[in-house]
Design a protein around this motif. Structure first.
Motif, PDB file in Angstrom:
ATOM      1  N   GLU A   1       0.874  -1.249  -0.139  1.00  0.00           N
ATOM      2  CA  GLU A   1      -0.074   0.046  -0.008  1.00  0.00           C
ATOM      3  C   GLU A   1       0.970   1.169   0.078  1.00  0.00           C
ATOM      4  OE1 GLU A   1      -4.205  -1.499   2.301  1.00  0.00           O
ATOM      5  OE2 GLU A   1      -2.338  -1.003   3.654  1.00  0.00           O
ATOM      6  N   LYS A   2       1.899   1.167   0.715  1.00  0.00           N
ATOM      7  CA  LYS A   2       2.947   2.233   0.627  1.00  0.00           C
ATOM      8  C   LYS A   2       3.400   2.532  -0.781  1.00  0.00           C
ATOM      9  CE  LYS A   2       4.405   2.003   5.605  1.00  0.00           C
ATOM     10  NZ  LYS A   2       5.453   1.887   6.494  1.00  0.00           N
ATOM     11  N   ASP A   3       3.672   1.650  -1.489  1.00  0.00           N
ATOM     12  CA  ASP A   3       4.055   1.478  -2.754  1.00  0.00           C
ATOM     13  C   ASP A   3       3.149   2.250  -3.697  1.00  0.00           C
ATOM     14  OD1 ASP A   3       6.620   0.610  -1.797  1.00  0.00           O
ATOM     15  OD2 ASP A   3       6.067  -1.335  -2.601  1.00  0.00           O
ATOM     16  N   THR A   4       1.872   1.618  -3.365  1.00  0.00           N
ATOM     17  CA  THR A   4       0.665   2.124  -4.331  1.00  0.00           C
ATOM     18  C   THR A   4       0.501   3.649  -4.046  1.00  0.00           C
ATOM     19  OG1 THR A   4      -0.215  -0.108  -4.240  1.00  0.00           O
ATOM     20  CG2 THR A   4      -1.503   1.775  -4.801  1.00  0.00           C
ATOM     21  N   TYR A   5       0.514   4.152  -2.937  1.00  0.00           N
ATOM     22  CA  TYR A   5       0.197   5.484  -2.571  1.00  0.00           C
ATOM     23  C   TYR A   5       1.496   6.524  -2.546  1.00  0.00           C
ATOM     24  CZ  TYR A   5      -4.627   4.405  -0.746  1.00  0.00           C
ATOM     25  OH  TYR A   5      -5.824   4.090  -0.718  1.00  0.00           O
ATOM     26  N   LYS A   6       2.658   5.841  -2.936  1.00  0.00           N
ATOM     27  CA  LYS A   6       3.878   6.629  -2.863  1.00  0.00           C
ATOM     28  C   LYS A   6       4.155   7.568  -1.493  1.00  0.00           C
ATOM     29  CE  LYS A   6       4.288   7.070  -8.015  1.00  0.00           C
ATOM     30  NZ  LYS A   6       3.029   6.054  -8.032  1.00  0.00           N
ATOM     31  N   VAL A   7       4.060   6.589  -0.584  1.00  0.00           N
ATOM     32  CA  VAL A   7       4.020   7.472   0.871  1.00  0.00           C
ATOM     33  C   VAL A   7       5.115   6.367   1.674  1.00  0.00           C
ATOM     34  CG1 VAL A   7       2.203   8.449   0.990  1.00  0.00           C
ATOM     35  CG2 VAL A   7       2.150   6.395   1.774  1.00  0.00           C
TER      36      VAL A   7
ATOM     37  N   LEU B   1     -14.295  12.354   5.180  1.00  0.00           N
ATOM     38  CA  LEU B   1     -13.285  11.244   5.282  1.00  0.00           C
ATOM     39  C   LEU B   1     -13.924   9.909   4.964  1.00  0.00           C
ATOM     40  CD1 LEU B   1     -11.461  12.428   8.682  1.00  0.00           C
ATOM     41  CD2 LEU B   1     -10.757  12.806   6.213  1.00  0.00           C
ATOM     42  N   PHE B   2     -13.159   9.254   4.465  1.00  0.00           N
ATOM     43  CA  PHE B   2     -13.928   8.122   3.773  1.00  0.00           C
ATOM     44  C   PHE B   2     -12.872   6.811   3.321  1.00  0.00           C
ATOM     45  CE2 PHE B   2     -12.873  10.761   0.187  1.00  0.00           C
ATOM     46  CZ  PHE B   2     -11.963  10.009  -0.748  1.00  0.00           C
ATOM     47  N   LYS B   3     -13.509   5.496   3.505  1.00  0.00           N
ATOM     48  CA  LYS B   3     -12.653   4.502   3.516  1.00  0.00           C
ATOM     49  C   LYS B   3     -11.674   4.592   2.203  1.00  0.00           C
ATOM     50  CE  LYS B   3     -12.980  -0.651   2.934  1.00  0.00           C
ATOM     51  NZ  LYS B   3     -14.134  -1.660   2.677  1.00  0.00           N
ATOM     52  N   GLY B   4     -10.498   4.156   2.559  1.00  0.00           N
ATOM     53  CA  GLY B   4      -9.466   4.192   1.263  1.00  0.00           C
ATOM     54  C   GLY B   4      -8.481   5.597   1.276  1.00  0.00           C
ATOM     55  N   LEU B   5      -8.849   6.373   2.249  1.00  0.00           N
ATOM     56  CA  LEU B   5      -8.005   7.746   2.302  1.00  0.00           C
ATOM     57  C   LEU B   5      -6.865   7.199   3.175  1.00  0.00           C
ATOM     58  CD1 LEU B   5     -10.303  10.852   2.710  1.00  0.00           C
ATOM     59  CD2 LEU B   5      -8.719  10.331   0.808  1.00  0.00           C
ATOM     60  N   VAL B   6      -5.723   7.942   3.099  1.00  0.00           N
ATOM     61  CA  VAL B   6      -4.653   7.744   3.880  1.00  0.00           C
ATOM     62  C   VAL B   6      -4.250   8.906   4.583  1.00  0.00           C
ATOM     63  CG1 VAL B   6      -2.049   7.290   3.873  1.00  0.00           C
ATOM     64  CG2 VAL B   6      -3.325   5.816   2.191  1.00  0.00           C
TER      65      VAL B   6
END
Length: 496
Positions: free
Chosen positions: A418-424, A444-449
């Motif tokens: 997930e970190k790779d996907t969101y680039k964080v 705010l909703f499901k899937g936000l980082v």
């Protein structure tokens, strides 16, 4: 001589009948019509005797209509027909003409034939015709368009035209009387009146571009299809706006409100188009959002005001300064800005190379920064929230999910994938949000980082829970990011 009593009686009777019958004829039975000169209809005097002020008020509308109407034109276009069924496998009406006719309005802004109108009136036009108020007709050429403000300039070959007076839209007040002049529903030279219902109206979705400028004047003066590009004028006859859109529910006609582009913005765009054929607009290079009560509370502002910077655009003007995500812009060139479209509209009136002065709020202090506006680079992207760090440990396999019932949100640690996907490199992901909760109120909703809290990186859910517990009765500033890399700041109030 012998008198015939029966004859006398009969004569008297006939005379009496004649008198009675004659009286009936001239009475209210209506058998005899009165002469035309004897007919008087209605009351003798008007019910209200207008005083000088009322007469003068009415006269103002009359004079504006007489003076301004000659400067408003009707525009007829032939444009490419859009096929709404082009994605269908079968369309039975494929032999429809490839072109369609449309119409709108325009404002004469120079004696030699430059006319201001909407972009959506002339876009994709293959032929443009202008009809003047004096019934003369001219072919027109499109000088240039600006889709981001929905404005365009066209030109006809004419001299000594009646030119509209362009006023100052910055001085408009809610409640002020205005008139809309144009050619709605193919009815030429139509005038309607109303008031300014609101100013600075944005987020209408009329310009579907993230760089689009929506800063409309809202009015209840009747505006219908064909009014687009016409004038919104005040009672001095000054053009204060360019009519552009209406509020409607599928009918395509007016149901209560119309929207006009402020003339100050339109003047700048028109000058650029006439001089260069396009708009050489400058940009700060930031993603921005509105400051609500929760954000104001979380950063220490006395009240909700200003515009928060959600992100810095790589290669943009702001990236060459020390402006940061989370800074709040309070003023630009000394002018207060409290809505994103107010800032956008002001910057849109400036050309690339112009220096603007920003007053920002950071860490409880007001600071001033200067930015040299740069032209928009179509290839620029919003900066990543953080650089990817593959050395970060994978905490996803642990029991790392927590529910924060007081704010109505469940979060867990990010996996490495997930970190790779969101680039964080840091952050926690929202897995559930309860309806009508504090978190839900702030979209705010499901899937936000959640990548930052109180301007600091969020490493894991336990750190986040401790922060939330420590801020009960107050608010915390969060920076969140979606899977597409879009980020924004959110002020989240924490109940006691």
């Amino acid at each position: 001589m012998k008198v015939n009593k029966k004859g006398i009686i009969s004569a008297i009777l006939l005379v009496s009948i004649g008198i009675v019958f004659g009286a009936l004829l001239v009475s209210g039975f209506g058998f005899v019509r009165p002469g035309l000169a004897d007919i008087n209809l209605g009351a003798k005097i008007p019910p209200v005797n207008l005083d000088a002020d009322a007469t003068s008020f009415s006269k103002a509308f009359i004079e504006v209509a007489e003076k301004v109407t000659p400067a408003i034109v009707q525009i007829t276009v032939v444009a490419e027909r859009e096929n709404p069924h082009e994605d269908f496998f079968f369309f039975p009406f494929k032999d429809l003409p490839e072109e369609q006719r449309g119409s709108g309005s325009g404002i004469i802004i120079s004696e030699d034939g430059y006319i201001l109108t909407n972009n959506h009136v002339v876009e994709k036009a293959t032929k443009v015709t202008v009809n003047l108020a004096d019934k003369r007709t001219f072919d027109a050429e499109v000088v240039g368009t600006d889709p981001l403000t929905d404005l365009a300039v066209i030109k006809i070959d004419a001299k000594n035209l009646t030119v509209a007076y362009l006023g100052d839209s910055d001085n408009l007040k809610v409640g002020q009387w205005v008139m809309a002049i144009g050619n709605p529903l193919s009815l030429s030279s139509t005038v309607t009146a109303g008031i300014v219902s609101a100013i600075g109206r944005g987020q209408l979705g009329l310009i579907r571009d993230s760089y689009g400028v929506e800063n409309f004047i809202q009015t209840d003066a009747v505006i219908n299809p064909g009014n687009s590009g016409g004038a919104l004028v005040d009672l001095s006859g000054a053009v204060v706006g360019v009519n552009s859109a209406i509020a409607t529910r599928g009918t395509g006609t007016y149901i209560g409100y119309g929207f006009a582009i402020p003339i100050n913005l339109a003047k700048t765009v028109a000058q650029e188009i006439i001089a260069y054929g396009k708009v050489n607009r400058g940009y700060i290079g930031i993603n921005i959002g509105e400051v609500d009560n929760a954000i104001a509370k979380s950063v220490g502002l006395d009240k909700p005001r200003g515009i928060i910077i959600n992100g810095i655009i790589e290669g943009g003007a702001a990236s060459e300064t020390d402006l940061k995500s989370g800074d709040i812009i309070l003023k630009i060139d000394g002018k207060e800005v409290n809505k994103p479209n107010e800032l956008q509209s002001y910057v849109a009136s400036k050309t690339a190379g112009t220096t603007v002065k920003l007053t920002i709020f950071r860490d409880g202090k007001e600071l001033e920064r200067k930015v040299i506006l740069k032209p928009r680079d179509e290839k620029t992207k919003a900066e990543p929230v953080a650089k990817k760090d593959n050395k970060d440990s994978d905490k996803g396999g642990k029991k790392d999910i927590i529910s924060l019932d007081n704010i109505g949100m469940t979060v867990r640690n990010l996996t490495q994938k997930e970190k790779d996907t969101y680039k964080v490199s840091d952050g926690i992901i929202i897995t559930d949000v309860k309806s009508f909760s504090k978190a839900d109120d702030q979209r705010l909703f499901k899937g936000l980082v959640i990548v930052e809290a109180d301007r600091k990186p969020v490493e894991d859910v336990e750190q986040f829970r401790k922060l939330i517990d420590s801020r009960k009765g107050s608010a915390v500033l969060l920076k969140v990011q979606d899977a597409d890399g879009n980020s924004r700041f959110v002020g989240l109030e924490i109940p006691e």
